[in-house]
Scaffold this motif. Structure first.
Motif, mmCIF file in Angstrom:
data_model
loop_
_atom_site.group_PDB
_atom_site.id
_atom_site.type_symbol
_atom_site.label_atom_id
_atom_site.label_comp_id
_atom_site.label_asym_id
_atom_site.label_seq_id
_atom_site.Cartn_x
_atom_site.Cartn_y
_atom_site.Cartn_z
ATOM 1 N N VAL A 1 -8.959 -7.659 -30.331
ATOM 2 C CA VAL A 1 -8.906 -7.198 -29.104
ATOM 3 C C VAL A 1 -7.694 -7.479 -28.747
ATOM 4 O O VAL A 1 -7.045 -8.730 -28.561
ATOM 5 N N ASP A 2 -6.954 -6.674 -28.124
ATOM 6 C CA ASP A 2 -5.525 -6.630 -27.587
ATOM 7 C C ASP A 2 -5.138 -6.184 -26.164
ATOM 8 O O ASP A 2 -6.014 -5.208 -25.954
ATOM 9 N N ALA A 3 -4.360 -6.369 -25.704
ATOM 10 C CA ALA A 3 -3.572 -5.744 -24.635
ATOM 11 C C ALA A 3 -2.095 -6.026 -24.351
ATOM 12 O O ALA A 3 -1.608 -7.196 -24.805
ATOM 13 N N PRO A 4 -1.393 -5.254 -23.805
ATOM 14 C CA PRO A 4 0.157 -5.678 -23.460
ATOM 15 C C PRO A 4 0.294 -6.402 -22.312
ATOM 16 O O PRO A 4 1.606 -7.053 -22.529
ATOM 17 N N ALA B 1 -5.145 -4.030 -20.375
ATOM 18 C CA ALA B 1 -5.115 -5.490 -19.596
ATOM 19 C C ALA B 1 -6.231 -6.098 -19.907
ATOM 20 O O ALA B 1 -7.085 -5.795 -20.173
ATOM 21 N N LEU B 2 -5.817 -7.615 -20.204
ATOM 22 C CA LEU B 2 -6.989 -8.545 -20.299
ATOM 23 C C LEU B 2 -7.064 -9.395 -19.136
ATOM 24 O O LEU B 2 -5.983 -9.720 -18.286
ATOM 25 N N THR B 3 -8.197 -9.968 -18.687
ATOM 26 C CA THR B 3 -8.386 -11.052 -17.941
ATOM 27 C C THR B 3 -8.956 -12.077 -18.128
ATOM 28 O O THR B 3 -10.204 -11.970 -18.839
ATOM 29 N N ALA B 4 -8.441 -13.527 -18.209
ATOM 30 C CA ALA B 4 -8.922 -14.672 -18.268
ATOM 31 C C ALA B 4 -10.438 -14.848 -17.865
ATOM 32 O O ALA B 4 -10.816 -14.537 -16.735
ATOM 33 N N SER B 5 -11.126 -15.301 -18.780
ATOM 34 C CA SER B 5 -12.613 -15.833 -18.551
ATOM 35 C C SER B 5 -12.748 -17.275 -18.649
ATOM 36 O O SER B 5 -12.708 -17.816 -20.125
#
Length: 126
Positions: free
Chosen positions: A66-69, A116-120
Motif C-alpha cells: 500500500v503506497d501513496a506519493p 495520500a495516506l493518513t497516520a493511524s
C-alpha cells in the motif's frame, strides 16, 4: 499479532500469523506495514533484515504494497510517532484508488496506490 515486545518483531508476527492459519478452514488477512509484509529478504538500509512476509513464504502469501506519493504514517524507527512525507516518486503512478501488479519492487505481488495516506496511531489499551 504485533505486540512490539519481542526482540525479533518480524519472527513474532510470522509465528502469530502461522498459528492462525492452522485453524481448520482458516483464511488469514493480515495488515502489516510494507516493510514487514515484503517477501524479499533485506532492505536498502539493512541487507540482513528478514521480514515476516519472507518468513511465511511456504504459505504462499499474497503481499500487496500500500503506497501513496504523500501523507503520513505511524512509524517506529527507532522511536514511535507520526512521520509526514511530501511528494515523492513511487513504484507506480498514483491511480485514484486501485490495484495493479507490480514487478519493480521485489517482495510484493502488487501495489494498491492511494492519493495520500493518513497516520493511524495504535489503539491505547488499559
Amino acid at each position: 499479532m504485533d505486540t512490539l515486545r519481542h526482540a525479533d518483531r518480524d519472527a513474532e508476527m510470522a509465528a502469530n500469523i502461522r498459528r492462525e492459519t492452522r485453524r481448520e478452514g482458516a483464511r488469514v488477512i493480515a495488515l502489516l506495514g510494507n516493510r514487514h509484509a515484503s517477501g524479499h529478504k533485506g532492505v536498502q538500509d539493512d541487507p540482513g533484515y528478514v521480514p515476516a512476509g519472507y518468513l511465511l513464504a511456504d504459505l504462499q502469501p499474497l503481499s500487496v504494497r500500500v503506497d501513496a506519493p504523500r501523507g503520513s504514517a505511524w512509524v517506529c524507527a527507532p522511536t514511535c510517532g507520526v512521520l509526514a512525507f511530501g511528494a515523492r516518486s513511487s513504484a507506480a503512478e498514483p491511480i485514484a484508488a486501485g490495484y495493479a501488479p507490480i514487478a519493480t519492487r521485489p517482495g510484493y505481488d502488487g501495489v494498491y496506490m492511494l492519493p495520500a495516506l493518513t497516520a493511524s496511531p495504535p489503539v491505547q489499551t488499559p
